[in-house]
Design a protein around this motif. Structure first.
Motif, mmCIF file in Angstrom:
data_model
loop_
_atom_site.group_PDB
_atom_site.id
_atom_site.type_symbol
_atom_site.label_atom_id
_atom_site.label_comp_id
_atom_site.label_asym_id
_atom_site.label_seq_id
_atom_site.Cartn_x
_atom_site.Cartn_y
_atom_site.Cartn_z
ATOM 1 N N ILE A 259 1.086 -1.505 0.059
ATOM 2 C CA ILE A 259 -0.042 0.098 0.180
ATOM 3 C C ILE A 259 0.957 0.932 0.000
ATOM 4 C CG2 ILE A 259 -0.046 0.495 2.724
ATOM 5 C CD1 ILE A 259 -3.216 1.047 2.056
ATOM 6 N N THR A 260 0.557 2.725 -0.567
ATOM 7 C CA THR A 260 1.383 3.580 -0.718
ATOM 8 C C THR A 260 -0.340 4.647 -1.055
ATOM 9 O OG1 THR A 260 0.162 3.889 -2.847
ATOM 10 C CG2 THR A 260 2.578 2.682 -2.388
ATOM 11 N N ASP A 261 0.494 5.849 -0.873
ATOM 12 C CA ASP A 261 -0.524 7.119 -0.393
ATOM 13 C C ASP A 261 -1.277 6.742 -1.476
ATOM 14 O OD1 ASP A 261 1.293 7.232 1.676
ATOM 15 O OD2 ASP A 261 1.890 8.951 1.732
ATOM 16 N N GLU A 262 -0.251 6.899 -2.971
ATOM 17 C CA GLU A 262 -1.488 6.789 -3.947
ATOM 18 C C GLU A 262 -2.647 5.831 -3.928
ATOM 19 O OE1 GLU A 262 2.038 6.685 -3.888
ATOM 20 O OE2 GLU A 262 2.237 8.946 -4.023
ATOM 21 N N ASN A 263 -2.040 4.184 -3.931
ATOM 22 C CA ASN A 263 -3.188 3.379 -4.141
ATOM 23 C C ASN A 263 -3.968 3.684 -3.058
ATOM 24 O OD1 ASN A 263 -1.645 1.743 -1.944
ATOM 25 N ND2 ASN A 263 -0.645 0.614 -3.991
ATOM 26 N N LEU A 264 -3.780 4.483 -1.393
ATOM 27 C CA LEU A 264 -4.669 4.393 -0.568
ATOM 28 C C LEU A 264 -6.305 4.941 -0.664
ATOM 29 C CD1 LEU A 264 -6.069 3.677 2.269
ATOM 30 C CD2 LEU A 264 -4.177 6.050 2.721
ATOM 31 N N MET A 265 -5.392 6.212 -1.750
ATOM 32 C CA MET A 265 -6.556 6.799 -2.499
ATOM 33 C C MET A 265 -7.360 6.664 -3.709
ATOM 34 S SD MET A 265 -6.238 9.755 -1.006
ATOM 35 C CE MET A 265 -5.879 8.629 0.832
ATOM 36 N N GLN A 266 -7.035 5.249 -4.417
ATOM 37 C CA GLN A 266 -7.946 5.082 -4.946
ATOM 38 C C GLN A 266 -9.306 3.813 -4.318
ATOM 39 O OE1 GLN A 266 -4.083 2.821 -7.599
ATOM 40 N NE2 GLN A 266 -3.796 4.671 -8.299
ATOM 41 N N LEU A 267 -8.249 3.494 -2.896
ATOM 42 C CA LEU A 267 -9.653 2.590 -2.959
ATOM 43 C C LEU A 267 -10.867 3.510 -2.851
ATOM 44 C CD1 LEU A 267 -7.833 0.802 -0.386
ATOM 45 C CD2 LEU A 267 -8.547 -0.204 -2.330
ATOM 46 N N LYS A 268 -10.723 4.755 -2.439
ATOM 47 C CA LYS A 268 -12.443 5.586 -2.097
ATOM 48 C C LYS A 268 -13.329 4.958 -3.382
ATOM 49 C CE LYS A 268 -14.695 10.139 -1.813
ATOM 50 N NZ LYS A 268 -14.273 11.289 -1.840
ATOM 51 N N TYR A 269 -14.919 4.747 -2.946
ATOM 52 C CA TYR A 269 -16.106 4.318 -3.254
ATOM 53 C C TYR A 269 -16.558 5.080 -4.090
ATOM 54 C CZ TYR A 269 -15.537 -0.816 -2.524
ATOM 55 O OH TYR A 269 -15.619 -2.440 -2.656
ATOM 56 N N ASP A 270 -17.241 5.677 -5.202
ATOM 57 C CA ASP A 270 -17.762 6.735 -6.124
ATOM 58 C C ASP A 270 -18.710 6.597 -5.131
ATOM 59 O OD1 ASP A 270 -18.956 8.565 -7.173
ATOM 60 O OD2 ASP A 270 -18.389 7.676 -9.237
ATOM 61 N N PRO A 271 -19.365 7.620 -4.161
ATOM 62 C CA PRO A 271 -21.010 7.566 -3.887
ATOM 63 C C PRO A 271 -22.229 7.123 -5.152
ATOM 64 C CG PRO A 271 -19.728 9.139 -2.208
ATOM 65 C CD PRO A 271 -18.819 8.851 -3.908
ATOM 66 N N ALA A 272 -21.865 8.274 -6.353
ATOM 67 C CA ALA A 272 -22.720 7.569 -7.497
ATOM 68 C C ALA A 272 -22.749 6.058 -7.225
ATOM 69 C CB ALA A 272 -22.580 8.496 -7.980
ATOM 70 N N SER A 273 -22.163 5.629 -7.914
ATOM 71 C CA SER A 273 -21.820 4.364 -7.646
ATOM 72 C C SER A 273 -22.532 3.096 -7.037
ATOM 73 C CB SER A 273 -20.295 3.539 -8.619
ATOM 74 O OG SER A 273 -19.753 3.842 -7.202
ATOM 75 N N VAL A 274 -22.786 4.018 -5.967
ATOM 76 C CA VAL A 274 -24.192 3.018 -5.234
ATOM 77 C C VAL A 274 -25.142 2.926 -4.650
ATOM 78 C CG1 VAL A 274 -23.478 2.169 -2.646
ATOM 79 C CG2 VAL A 274 -21.824 1.948 -3.654
ATOM 80 N N TRP A 275 -25.780 1.888 -4.593
ATOM 81 C CA TRP A 275 -27.768 1.824 -4.740
ATOM 82 C C TRP A 275 -27.631 2.230 -3.242
ATOM 83 C CZ3 TRP A 275 -30.888 -1.725 -2.506
ATOM 84 C CH2 TRP A 275 -32.529 -1.161 -3.030
ATOM 85 N N GLY A 276 -27.196 1.294 -2.257
ATOM 86 C CA GLY A 276 -27.379 1.175 -0.970
ATOM 87 C C GLY A 276 -26.539 0.318 -0.723
ATOM 88 N N TYR A 277 -26.213 0.431 0.752
ATOM 89 C CA TYR A 277 -25.461 -0.733 1.560
ATOM 90 C C TYR A 277 -26.382 -1.156 3.307
ATOM 91 C CZ TYR A 277 -21.728 -2.854 5.548
ATOM 92 O OH TYR A 277 -21.432 -3.653 6.358
ATOM 93 N N VAL A 278 -26.044 -2.566 3.129
ATOM 94 C CA VAL A 278 -27.252 -3.559 4.299
ATOM 95 C C VAL A 278 -26.374 -4.798 4.656
ATOM 96 C CG1 VAL A 278 -27.315 -5.390 2.502
ATOM 97 C CG2 VAL A 278 -29.150 -5.202 4.403
ATOM 98 N N GLU A 279 -26.537 -4.619 5.936
ATOM 99 C CA GLU A 279 -25.306 -5.526 7.283
ATOM 100 C C GLU A 279 -26.323 -5.765 8.076
ATOM 101 O OE1 GLU A 279 -22.463 -3.614 8.626
ATOM 102 O OE2 GLU A 279 -21.571 -4.842 10.155
ATOM 103 N N VAL A 280 -26.427 -7.478 7.886
ATOM 104 C CA VAL A 280 -26.453 -8.126 9.184
ATOM 105 C C VAL A 280 -25.254 -7.905 10.781
ATOM 106 C CG1 VAL A 280 -26.185 -10.598 8.452
ATOM 107 C CG2 VAL A 280 -28.079 -9.577 10.226
ATOM 108 N N HIS A 281 -26.152 -8.298 11.772
ATOM 109 C CA HIS A 281 -25.194 -8.175 12.618
ATOM 110 C C HIS A 281 -25.838 -8.718 13.561
ATOM 111 C CE1 HIS A 281 -21.325 -6.831 15.583
ATOM 112 N NE2 HIS A 281 -21.706 -6.664 14.009
ATOM 113 N N ILE A 282 -24.780 -9.629 14.487
ATOM 114 C CA ILE A 282 -25.503 -10.130 15.774
ATOM 115 C C ILE A 282 -25.734 -8.556 16.457
ATOM 116 C CG2 ILE A 282 -23.402 -10.675 16.619
ATOM 117 C CD1 ILE A 282 -26.462 -12.166 17.283
ATOM 118 N N GLU A 283 -26.807 -8.774 17.897
ATOM 119 C CA GLU A 283 -27.105 -7.924 18.853
ATOM 120 C C GLU A 283 -26.163 -8.012 19.969
ATOM 121 O OE1 GLU A 283 -30.515 -7.695 21.365
ATOM 122 O OE2 GLU A 283 -30.149 -5.210 21.416
ATOM 123 N N GLN A 284 -25.475 -7.009 20.060
ATOM 124 C CA GLN A 284 -24.363 -7.126 21.236
ATOM 125 C C GLN A 284 -24.464 -7.110 22.400
ATOM 126 O OE1 GLN A 284 -21.649 -5.351 18.269
ATOM 127 N NE2 GLN A 284 -20.064 -7.228 18.465
#
Length: 423
Positions: A259-284
């Motif tokens: 990992i470098t400074d440059e490719n860390l920045m490349q990981l950013k997701y474009d919000p316009a290309s995501v419809w949504g996010y869902v996660e199931v999680h155990i209640e802690q």
């Protein structure tokens, strides 16, 4: 460990959360796992109306399933109309639970579950999770932050993706459902679609993400995996070190992730290309079990502030220094801990509003503020020595949202009336 980088055509420095859905459930210790069944109501409705098949002759379908290698279960949604949704019990329940147990054995400790960011156990978990993703028909890769991705692209559909997943790291002495449940549930749902030949009929791309870090145990810096994808992780965090002096960047390089400074920045997701996010999680926590509901829809999550406070005193011999002449930091720390407990139990007795808040804010805190002193240490930590100083880590969490607890009927019925109808 090879680190495939996403192709430039798909840019898989993908999207991040435009719509966020988060569910939490209580695990019942018996074989039926009704909470898993309830979760499929949500996941399948989000994936596609085509994801659920219905049969007008439910009795015939039920009898056929008994001789099939993949047995089936019915959610009971729409049964008043003579339809049932076959969800491959062997995958959605039996295989999912078996995988939870298998991943729960991948640990850095022999006596308890411990799998921290880029630890040996975490590295062993990566090919296991990738194998499950590929078994479900997903294309997989590991990004520069160690997040594991699995993605399916439908032939005809929206370019906006649905993200599903959770974290694969754990706290020390963790529960096997924490994080792992959200990853394995998503993979299982997609595997059913593959077996039914419907993976290509999805209305949008679906991407499962196993985040490399949420808990922040190793580097005391939470959400390394998801923060990188959200584009909010500062480059300076790569230099944060663990107790052995190994930095985040060093830990990644030790596992062939350059990992470098440059490719860390490349990981950013474009919000316009995501419809949504869902996660199931155990209640802690104990609330779902206490109210008798298997599932809750989370409308807000806890925000956390961690403070390290040092109380200084005067070191002395425990047997010879009179009480009237002592400056004992341990007793001062104890008083602070009790005070913190009182503030969080009854914030209205201690907090007042200024221009930045109102009475509603204080009322909200009264129902949601939690405070914990999770670590305390003294020097020289001897039974016959008054401590010279007492350093302790305050972990104060606060939650201004809430969770809506629901029964099966109350949760599934609205979905059945809208997005879950078969087309």
């Amino acid at each position: 460990m090879a680190v495939p980088h996403p192709s430039s055509s798909s840019s898989r420095s993908h999207p991040f959360l435009s719509h966020v859905y988060h569910t939490s459930f209580h695990h019942h210790h018996h074989h039926n796992h009704p909470s898993l069944v309830l979760f499929w109501c949500l996941v399948f409705s989000l994936l596609s109306p085509l994801a659920l098949s219905s049969s007008s002759s439910s009795s015939s379908s039920s009898s056929d399933s008994s001789s099939s290698s993949s047995s089936h279960i019915s959610l009971g949604i729409g049964e008043t109309e003579g339809t049932k949704h076959d969800l491959h019990q062997a995958i959605l329940r039996d295989e999912a639970v078996a995988r939870l147990h298998e991943l729960g054995q991948v640990s850095d400790a022999a006596t308890h579950l411990e799998r921290t960011f880029m630890s040996p156990a975490s590295i062993r978990a990566i090919p296991l999770i990738r194998g499950w993703m590929e078994d479900a028909g997903l294309s997989t890769w590991v990004d520069y932050m160690g997040n594991v991705h699995g993605r399916v692209e439908p032939k005809n559909g929206s370019s906006q993706a649905l993200l599903i997943g959770s974290h694969m790291d754990t706290v020390i002495d963790a529960g096997k459902y924490d994080g792992s449940l959200g990853i394995i549930s998503a993979i299982s749902a997609l595997k059913v679609l593959k077996i039914d030949g419907r993976l290509g009929e999805l209305k949008r791309p679906v991407e499962v993400i196993a985040f490399s870090d949420e808990e922040g145990v190793r580097f005391q810096s939470t959400f390394l995996g998801s923060a990188a994808l959200a584009g909010i992780m500062p480059v300076s965090r790569l230099e944060v070190t663990d107790k052995s002096g190994i930095s985040v960047q060093d830990a990644l390089k030790e596992n062939s992730i350059d990992i470098t400074d440059e490719n860390l920045m490349q990981l950013k997701y474009d919000p316009a290309s995501v419809w949504g996010y869902v996660e199931v999680h155990i209640e802690q926590g104990p609330v779902l079990e206490w109210v008798g509901y298997p599932l809750g829809v989370v409308k807000g999550i806890a925000g956390q502030t961690r403070l390290k406070v040092t109380v200084k005193g005067s070191q002395g011999h425990a047997g010879t220094v009179p009480m009237s002449m002592r400056q004992d930091p341990m007793t001062g720390a104890a008083e602070l801990i009790v005070l913190l407990e009182s503030v969080c139990k009854n914030p209205k007795d201690y907090l007042s509003c200024n221009v930045q808040c109102n009475e509603d804010t204080v009322e909200s805190l009264a129902n949601s503020l939690v405070c914990t002193v999770g670590e305390i240490s003294t020097w020289p930590s001897a039974s016959n020595v008054i401590p010279g100083q007492d350093a302790r880590l305050f972990s104060m969490t606060y939650q201004l949202g809430c969770t809506r607890y629901v029964t099966k009927d109350r949760f599934c019925a609205p979905l059945n009336e809208s997005t879950m109808q078969t087309q």
